[in-house]
Motif scaffolding. Structure first.
Motif, PDB file in Angstrom:
ATOM      1  N   ALA A  16      52.617  -6.412 -12.830  1.00  0.00           N
ATOM      2  CA  ALA A  16      53.238  -8.401 -12.851  1.00  0.00           C
ATOM      3  C   ALA A  16      52.569  -9.037 -13.310  1.00  0.00           C
ATOM      4  N   GLN A  17      51.044  -8.985 -12.757  1.00  0.00           N
ATOM      5  CA  GLN A  17      50.044 -10.284 -13.278  1.00  0.00           C
ATOM      6  C   GLN A  17      50.021 -10.487 -14.681  1.00  0.00           C
ATOM      7  N   ALA A  18      50.120  -9.561 -15.826  1.00  0.00           N
ATOM      8  CA  ALA A  18      49.460  -8.927 -16.881  1.00  0.00           C
ATOM      9  C   ALA A  18      50.481 -10.792 -17.383  1.00  0.00           C
ATOM     10  N   GLY A  19      51.488 -10.916 -17.084  1.00  0.00           N
ATOM     11  CA  GLY A  19      51.486 -12.532 -18.112  1.00  0.00           C
ATOM     12  C   GLY A  19      52.621 -11.968 -19.587  1.00  0.00           C
ATOM     13  N   LEU A  20      53.045 -10.437 -19.397  1.00  0.00           N
ATOM     14  CA  LEU A  20      53.857 -10.073 -20.254  1.00  0.00           C
ATOM     15  C   LEU A  20      55.845 -10.418 -20.567  1.00  0.00           C
ATOM     16  N   ALA A  21      55.772 -11.133 -20.397  1.00  0.00           N
ATOM     17  CA  ALA A  21      57.271 -11.867 -20.116  1.00  0.00           C
ATOM     18  C   ALA A  21      57.316 -12.494 -21.439  1.00  0.00           C
ATOM     19  N   GLY A  22      58.143 -12.131 -22.701  1.00  0.00           N
ATOM     20  CA  GLY A  22      58.804 -12.392 -23.272  1.00  0.00           C
ATOM     21  C   GLY A  22      57.915 -11.244 -24.685  1.00  0.00           C
ATOM     22  N   ARG A  23      57.329 -11.045 -24.424  1.00  0.00           N
ATOM     23  CA  ARG A  23      56.576 -10.019 -25.286  1.00  0.00           C
ATOM     24  C   ARG A  23      57.073  -8.433 -25.288  1.00  0.00           C
ATOM     25  N   ARG A  24      57.408  -8.145 -26.566  1.00  0.00           N
ATOM     26  CA  ARG A  24      57.131  -6.906 -26.848  1.00  0.00           C
ATOM     27  C   ARG A  24      56.058  -5.317 -26.924  1.00  0.00           C
ATOM     28  N   VAL A  25      56.481  -5.128 -25.507  1.00  0.00           N
ATOM     29  CA  VAL A  25      55.533  -4.091 -24.842  1.00  0.00           C
ATOM     30  C   VAL A  25      55.172  -2.614 -25.746  1.00  0.00           C
ATOM     31  N   ALA A  26      53.664  -1.946 -25.621  1.00  0.00           N
ATOM     32  CA  ALA A  26      53.693  -0.682 -25.926  1.00  0.00           C
ATOM     33  C   ALA A  26      53.178  -0.695 -24.481  1.00  0.00           C
ATOM     34  N   LEU A  27      53.795   0.529 -23.276  1.00  0.00           N
ATOM     35  CA  LEU A  27      53.407   0.772 -22.270  1.00  0.00           C
ATOM     36  C   LEU A  27      52.175   2.017 -22.383  1.00  0.00           C
ATOM     37  N   VAL A  28      50.925   2.447 -22.774  1.00  0.00           N
ATOM     38  CA  VAL A  28      49.981   3.767 -22.578  1.00  0.00           C
ATOM     39  C   VAL A  28      50.174   4.277 -21.520  1.00  0.00           C
TER      40      VAL A  28
END
Length: 274
Positions: free
Chosen positions: A215-227
């Motif tokens: 939640a703290q990683a600042g990922l809003a608006g990014r296309r995320v690849a979660l490993v």
């Protein structure tokens, strides 16, 4: 002595004529197997079979149903289907499915899905992409696929050598999601991560020791690849080094970690809130 005539099917014209021959791919000696020669496999369970019947990309070869299963699937997916079902007694499924299969009176012989590449994952939609590093338990992979479908993930990427093959057990755990979420198998996971980065995916490795929460990683608006790494061992070194950043889920100190399929569900839910 002549065999007495077989009673008529309770479903009438909804079934083809029952036969005494074993289903295609059935093992006549030794323990039954889910995979059959020629790249075919038996899917079993109401959700798996209904989803495969509805998937135009799935090539169907033979469908066996009990009368109860026929009613259940017909309610979810009204006939006609692309294949004619055959009436079978529940005891008959033990001849070609593993002993512990929870088939619910439904089995469908299919061809394996056509292979996809990493660009299919990128083009599958705007949702996050799940990348599994040596997650080998088919039940975990199936559960991850189910969460991927539920929370809008666009694809699941796995290394071909360190992931379970497509089987009825995996499809059963996925509860139909194997037909909904593209599964991409790659030879080299590190190269796959590089390709995702080239197409504007931010690669985040889930690691319980990371200082930052998801939640703290600042990922809003990014296309995320979660490993996600294997349970216990986590991500391998090269996979970890290929991530843009690491993040963790904030769990209680009383538990060291979550099962990988549970972690995937929680992480996808968190990403969906951003």
């Amino acid at each position: 002595m002549r065999r007495p005539p077989r009673p008529p099917s309770p479903q009438g014209r909804g079934f083809s004529r029952n036969t005494e021959r074993p289903p295609a791919g059935e093992a006549r000696r030794g323990p039954p197997a889910e995979a059959t020669p020629g790249g075919m496999l038996w899917l079993h369970g109401l959700h798996s079979v209904a989803a495969a019947l509805a998937n135009p990309a799935r090539r169907l070869r033979r469908l066996l149903l009990t009368s109860d299963a026929h009613k259940e699937i017909s309610a979810r997916l009204p006939p006609p289907w692309r294949i004619q079902p055959e009436l079978a007694e529940r005891a008959h499924f033990a001849a070609f499915l593993p002993e512990d299969s929870v088939h619910q009176g439904a089995a469908l012989l299919v061809e394996a899905l056509e292979p996809l590449d990493i660009h299919d994952a990128i083009d599958a939609g705007p949702g996050p992409i799940l990348v599994l590093d040596q997650v080998t338990d088919p039940r975990n992979v199936g559960a991850i696929l189910r969460s991927a479908a539920a929370f809008g993930a666009s694809a699941v990427v796995m290394q071909d050598r360190h992931a379970p093959p497509e089987t009825g057990a995996l499809a059963r755990a996925a509860s139909g999601a194997l037909e909904l979420v593209p599964v991409i198998r790659v030879v080299n996971l590190a190269r796959a991560l590089d390709e995702l980065k080239k197409h504007d995916c931010w690669v985040v490795g889930l690691d319980g020791t990371a200082p930052t929460t998801l939640a703290q990683a600042g990922l809003a608006g990014r296309r995320v690849a979660l490993v996600l790494g294997a349970e216990g061992e986590g991500m391998r070194r090269l996979t970890r080094e290929g991530c843009d950043e690491l993040a963790r889920l904030p769990i209680s100190d009383r538990m060291e970690s979550l099962n990988v399929s549970a972690a995937a569900a929680v992480a996808l839910y968190e990403l969906g809130r951003m």
